[in-house]
Scaffold this motif. Structure first.
Motif, PDB file in Angstrom:
ATOM      1  N   TYR A   1     -26.733  36.927   9.465  1.00 25.48           N
ATOM      2  CA  TYR A   1     -26.427  36.471  10.221  1.00 25.48           C
ATOM      3  C   TYR A   1     -26.769  36.791  11.461  1.00 25.48           C
ATOM      4  CZ  TYR A   1     -27.627  32.480   6.304  1.00 25.48           C
ATOM      5  OH  TYR A   1     -27.636  32.383   5.284  1.00 25.48           O
TER       6      TYR A   1
ATOM      7  N   ILE B   1     -21.669  19.648   7.998  1.00 28.70           N
ATOM      8  CA  ILE B   1     -23.110  20.295   8.025  1.00 28.70           C
ATOM      9  C   ILE B   1     -23.143  21.913   9.048  1.00 28.70           C
ATOM     10  CG2 ILE B   1     -24.549  20.642  10.202  1.00 28.70           C
ATOM     11  CD1 ILE B   1     -24.728  17.194   8.514  1.00 28.70           C
ATOM     12  N   PHE B   2     -21.811  22.337   8.555  1.00 25.52           N
ATOM     13  CA  PHE B   2     -22.296  23.776   8.654  1.00 25.52           C
ATOM     14  C   PHE B   2     -22.654  24.406   7.910  1.00 25.52           C
ATOM     15  CE2 PHE B   2     -20.493  28.088   9.535  1.00 25.52           C
ATOM     16  CZ  PHE B   2     -21.669  28.474  10.115  1.00 25.52           C
TER      17      PHE B   2
ATOM     18  N   VAL C   1     -26.542  23.927   6.425  1.00 21.97           N
ATOM     19  CA  VAL C   1     -27.610  24.272   6.961  1.00 21.97           C
ATOM     20  C   VAL C   1     -27.312  25.973   6.680  1.00 21.97           C
ATOM     21  CG1 VAL C   1     -27.679  25.498   9.978  1.00 21.97           C
ATOM     22  CG2 VAL C   1     -27.082  23.328   9.770  1.00 21.97           C
TER      23      VAL C   1
ATOM     24  N   GLY D   1     -28.745  25.971   3.394  1.00 22.05           N
ATOM     25  CA  GLY D   1     -30.628  25.933   3.423  1.00 22.05           C
ATOM     26  C   GLY D   1     -31.206  26.970   4.155  1.00 22.05           C
ATOM     27  N   VAL D   2     -30.030  27.613   4.852  1.00 26.38           N
ATOM     28  CA  VAL D   2     -31.354  29.401   5.903  1.00 26.38           C
ATOM     29  C   VAL D   2     -31.325  30.254   4.478  1.00 26.38           C
ATOM     30  CG1 VAL D   2     -30.664  30.696   7.608  1.00 26.38           C
ATOM     31  CG2 VAL D   2     -30.520  27.999   8.055  1.00 26.38           C
TER      32      VAL D   2
ATOM     33  N   ILE E   1     -35.047  31.609  12.042  1.00 24.46           N
ATOM     34  CA  ILE E   1     -34.149  30.920  11.042  1.00 24.46           C
ATOM     35  C   ILE E   1     -32.887  31.951  11.370  1.00 24.46           C
ATOM     36  CG2 ILE E   1     -33.477  30.472   8.698  1.00 24.46           C
ATOM     37  CD1 ILE E   1     -36.450  28.909   8.685  1.00 24.46           C
TER      38      ILE E   1
ATOM     39  N   ALA F   1     -30.074  29.688  13.521  1.00 25.80           N
ATOM     40  CA  ALA F   1     -30.220  28.446  13.411  1.00 25.80           C
ATOM     41  C   ALA F   1     -28.782  28.461  13.549  1.00 25.80           C
ATOM     42  CB  ALA F   1     -30.648  28.290  12.488  1.00 25.80           C
ATOM     43  N   PRO F   2     -27.569  29.292  11.772  1.00 31.04           N
ATOM     44  CA  PRO F   2     -26.743  28.182  11.652  1.00 31.04           C
ATOM     45  C   PRO F   2     -25.491  28.828  12.716  1.00 31.04           C
ATOM     46  CG  PRO F   2     -27.292  29.879  10.491  1.00 31.04           C
ATOM     47  CD  PRO F   2     -28.517  29.620  11.277  1.00 31.04           C
TER      48      PRO F   2
ATOM     49  N   VAL G   1     -26.454  25.919  15.723  1.00 27.22           N
ATOM     50  CA  VAL G   1     -25.553  24.480  14.718  1.00 27.22           C
ATOM     51  C   VAL G   1     -24.108  24.838  14.915  1.00 27.22           C
ATOM     52  CG1 VAL G   1     -25.419  22.844  12.934  1.00 27.22           C
ATOM     53  CG2 VAL G   1     -27.542  23.888  12.645  1.00 27.22           C
TER      54      VAL G   1
END
Length: 132
Positions: free
Chosen positions: A10, A72-73, A76, A79-80, A102, A105-106, A109
């Protein structure tokens, strides 16, 4: 294809995730010290005792942002990771540029929730210091 996904997969995530607990700790300690000093000043009679409930709500919202961000982290990330891994095949070549977006994205967020917590907490403390 992507057969293995790590934190290095990431964009920029490792450094920000590593410093997040320290930022949260510093934020809570700073808010606690500021509000503690305001409480002492109020008890000594140097200030009026009317606290704006909106300011207290802003401080509470700051804590809620941190809690929701922590919840939420991982969702996410999961999902990613599912999209990037794609059953071992990765993202289909039809989606040009999707992987770059993508993979960041984490990080976005996490930064969004921390920023929201800092901003709402700051205005909460500022409002309390102005009203007491």
């Amino acid at each position: 294809g992507n057969t293995s996904i790590t934190d290095a997969s990431y964009t920029g995530l490792t450094a920000v995730t590593g410093i997040t607990p320290l930022l949260v700790l510093i934020g809570f300690v700073t808010a606690g010290v500021v509000v503690g000093f305001l409480g002492v000043r109020m008890q000594k009679g140097g200030m009026s005792s009317s606290i704006n409930p909106i300011s207290l709500l802003m401080m509470a919202i700051g804590i809620i942002f941190i809690a929701v961000g922590i919840i939420i982290f991982p969702v996410v990330l999961d999902g990613v990771s599912s999209v990037v891994h794609g059953g071992g095949d990765g993202i289909a070549s039809d989606y040009v540029g999707l992987e770059a977006v993508i993979l960041v994205a984490p990080l976005l967020v996490l930064i969004a929730f921390i920023s929201a917590a800092v901003i709402s907490g700051f205005f909460g403390v500022k409002g309390i210091s102005r009203s007491v």
